[in-house]
Enzyme design. Structure first.
Site, mmCIF file in Angstrom:
data_model
loop_
_atom_site.group_PDB
_atom_site.id
_atom_site.type_symbol
_atom_site.label_atom_id
_atom_site.label_comp_id
_atom_site.label_asym_id
_atom_site.label_seq_id
_atom_site.Cartn_x
_atom_site.Cartn_y
_atom_site.Cartn_z
ATOM 1 N N TYR A 131 0.897 -1.122 -0.069
ATOM 2 C CA TYR A 131 0.080 0.000 -0.039
ATOM 3 C C TYR A 131 0.837 1.526 -0.046
ATOM 4 C CZ TYR A 131 -3.444 3.441 1.455
ATOM 5 O OH TYR A 131 -4.236 4.359 1.573
ATOM 6 N N ASP A 178 9.518 3.192 -0.390
ATOM 7 C CA ASP A 178 8.420 3.684 0.430
ATOM 8 C C ASP A 178 8.406 3.472 2.088
ATOM 9 O OD1 ASP A 178 6.088 4.534 1.810
ATOM 10 O OD2 ASP A 178 4.774 3.741 0.164
ATOM 11 N N LYS A 223 4.334 9.512 8.386
ATOM 12 C CA LYS A 223 3.715 8.881 9.655
ATOM 13 C C LYS A 223 4.929 9.716 10.858
ATOM 14 C CE LYS A 223 0.952 5.467 8.015
ATOM 15 N NZ LYS A 223 1.090 4.350 7.025
HETATM 16 C C1 LIG Z 1 0.514 4.891 5.572
HETATM 17 C C2 LIG Z 1 1.158 4.667 4.290
HETATM 18 C C3 LIG Z 1 0.947 5.391 3.153
HETATM 19 C C4 LIG Z 1 -0.016 6.516 3.091
HETATM 20 O O1 LIG Z 1 0.091 7.754 4.055
HETATM 21 P P1 LIG Z 1 -1.004 8.609 4.379
HETATM 22 O O2 LIG Z 1 -0.223 9.512 5.213
HETATM 23 O O3 LIG Z 1 -1.982 7.591 5.011
HETATM 24 O O4 LIG Z 1 -1.489 9.188 3.297
HETATM 25 C C5 LIG Z 1 1.908 5.278 2.164
HETATM 26 N N1 LIG Z 1 2.925 3.926 2.212
HETATM 27 C C6 LIG Z 1 2.863 3.454 3.199
HETATM 28 C C7 LIG Z 1 3.996 2.310 3.123
HETATM 29 C C8 LIG Z 1 2.061 3.456 4.366
HETATM 30 O O5 LIG Z 1 2.217 2.769 5.405
#
Ligand SMILES: *Cc1c(COP(=O)(O)O)cnc(C)c1O
Length: 427
Positions: A144, A239, A267
């Protein structure tokens, strides 16, 4: 446990908010109960509208590695708020956080702040396309990367939880540029790249897949991707929105020694406020507007409140021994949970990297999204509900990771292990 006020609030919320929530997995739909509404949090605990307390392993889905309401973070936000919440003009705080990020990730020479992880990955992909002049991107099933159109193809997290990994509303003309491969399967990636030679702008991945539970990269997987990207002129986007400052101060890249060309963060760098960032090699980042032509902007990007929460959080994480403490707590929890699991006949498989972890309700091991889907989600649902009733807050989905914070005490961990022992027996 009484959840009367939460139930009333949920009924009310559903009238004005789709599904009663502002992000799908919060609705608890996949675990067969109604969500609890949170009124406050402190340290390792969150408290709901009915006054029940829970030991929290969600940590706002990752950011709260210090625990909730760390006094220094609260103080920094309050102090900053008093001098202005937003200016839409550059501030010194943005430089401080940018330099901290560049220092933690040697492959990030320049970094742009945004307001969410979604924006970070979406913008990194636009930049990779602008830089290479290619349209196709390659992602992995069950990973994701936020909810941008091109990334909601075979996606993890809530998309996986609710069985719509590819969302309606994503035009086929957009989705066709997104290739997907099996996580931890280099030969699948090699085949994909060979079949689309010279057309792939970037490969994007979670270096530890945390949106289908917790799936570590197999030895050689990240190295193989790095080598392939170098050979083929493909931009490797790592990511680290979840893993950055989580599994080590320098993220999974520090832990595994493999570096991306571009990196997405989020985050933890916002310390609980809305922040994302993407950065990487100067040579690529220079293509970003206003230095280059690839457009990307944001009214609230680099917001002072968010910058001060992020700076303070990172300062606290730089202190000696922080990641050793997280490792030690998570290992302690692991040992207790594995012992509790041995006492039952319920098949479970625990997977962990540093302070992120997951219990799959199956034999395991889980190396890919197809493996993760073999889990008994009903058993997970029963476990989740029993844990909640014992005052333990887990992510309400089999396909999410749990997070250890610095605020979790030995007593918290013992209480969690005891609750798990009871919950497993009842399945
Ligand atoms: C949470 C997450 C996202 C998205 O971040 P948001 O702040 O919710 O838009 C993208 N990549 C990874 C790996 C994530 O865990």
């Amino acid at each position: 446990m009484n959840h009367q006020k939460s139930a009333t609030l949920f009924t009310q919320a559903k009238r004005s908010i789709p599904g009663g929530v502002n992000s799908p997995v919060r609705a608890f739909k996949s675990v067969g109960c109604d969500p609890i509404f949170i009124s406050r949090a402190e340290g390792s605990r969150i408290f709901d509208a009915d006054g029940n307390g829970y030991i929290d392993y969600v940590g706002s889905w990752g950011p709260m590695i210090l625990g909730h309401c760390h006094p220094k973070v609260v103080e920094a936000i309050q102090r900053t708020a008093a001098s202005g919440a937003s200016f839409g003009a550059p501030t010194e705080k943005e430089i401080i956080l940018a330099e901290m990020v560049c220092e933690a990730y040697p492959n990030i020479e320049k970094v742009r702040m945004v307001s969410s992880g979604t924006e970070a990955t979406m913008s990194a992909i636009r930049l990779a396309r602008g830089y290479t002049g290619r349209d196709k991107i390659l992602k992995f099933d069950g990973c994701y990367h936020g909810h941008a159109d091109s990334l909601l193809v075979k996606a993890g997290s809530g998309a996986a939880t609710y069985g719509v990994p590819t969302s309606p509303g994503v035009p086929a003309d957009v989705a066709k540029h997104t290739l997907t491969a099996t996580y931890n399967d280099l030969s699948d990636v090699n085949n994909m790249v060979a079949a689309n030679k010279g057309e792939i702008a970037c490969i994007i991945l979670e270096p530890i897949a945390g949106n289908m539970g917790c799936v570590p990269p197999r030895p050689g997987f990240l190295e193989g991707l790095r080598q392939l990207c170098d050979q083929e002129g493909i931009v490797l986007i790592i990511d680290e929105v979840m893993t950055g400052f989580r599994v080590a101060y320098g993220g999974a890249q520090e832990r595994f020694g493999v570096r991306g060309d571009l990196v997405a963060l989020g985050k933890i760098i916002g310390g609980g406020l809305p922040v994302g960032a993407f950065g990487g090699k100067k040579e690529i980042m220079e293509h970003l507007s206003p230095e280059g032509g690839v457009y990307q902007a944001g009214t609230l990007s680099g917001n002072p409140l968010a910058m001060s929460a992020g700076i303070t959080t990172l300062q606290l994480l730089r202190e000696e021994g922080v990641y050793e403490q997280i490792e030690e707590k998570a290992a302690y929890l692991e040992k207790g949970l594995l012992e509790a699991a041995k006492e039952t006949s319920v098949p479970t498989c625990w997977q962990r990297v540093g302070g992120m972890f997951c219990t799959y309700f199956q034999q395991g091991p889980v190396n890919s999204f197809a493996d993760a889907l073999k889990s008994d989600t009903d058993a997970f649902g029963s476990f989740f509900r029993a844990m909640l009733e014992s005052g333990i807050n887990l992510a309400p989905s089999q396909f999410e990771a749990g997070f250890m914070s610095l605020a979790h005490s030995r007593d918290d961990l013992d209480a969690t292990i005891e609750a798990a022992r009871k919950a497993l027996r009842a399945i």
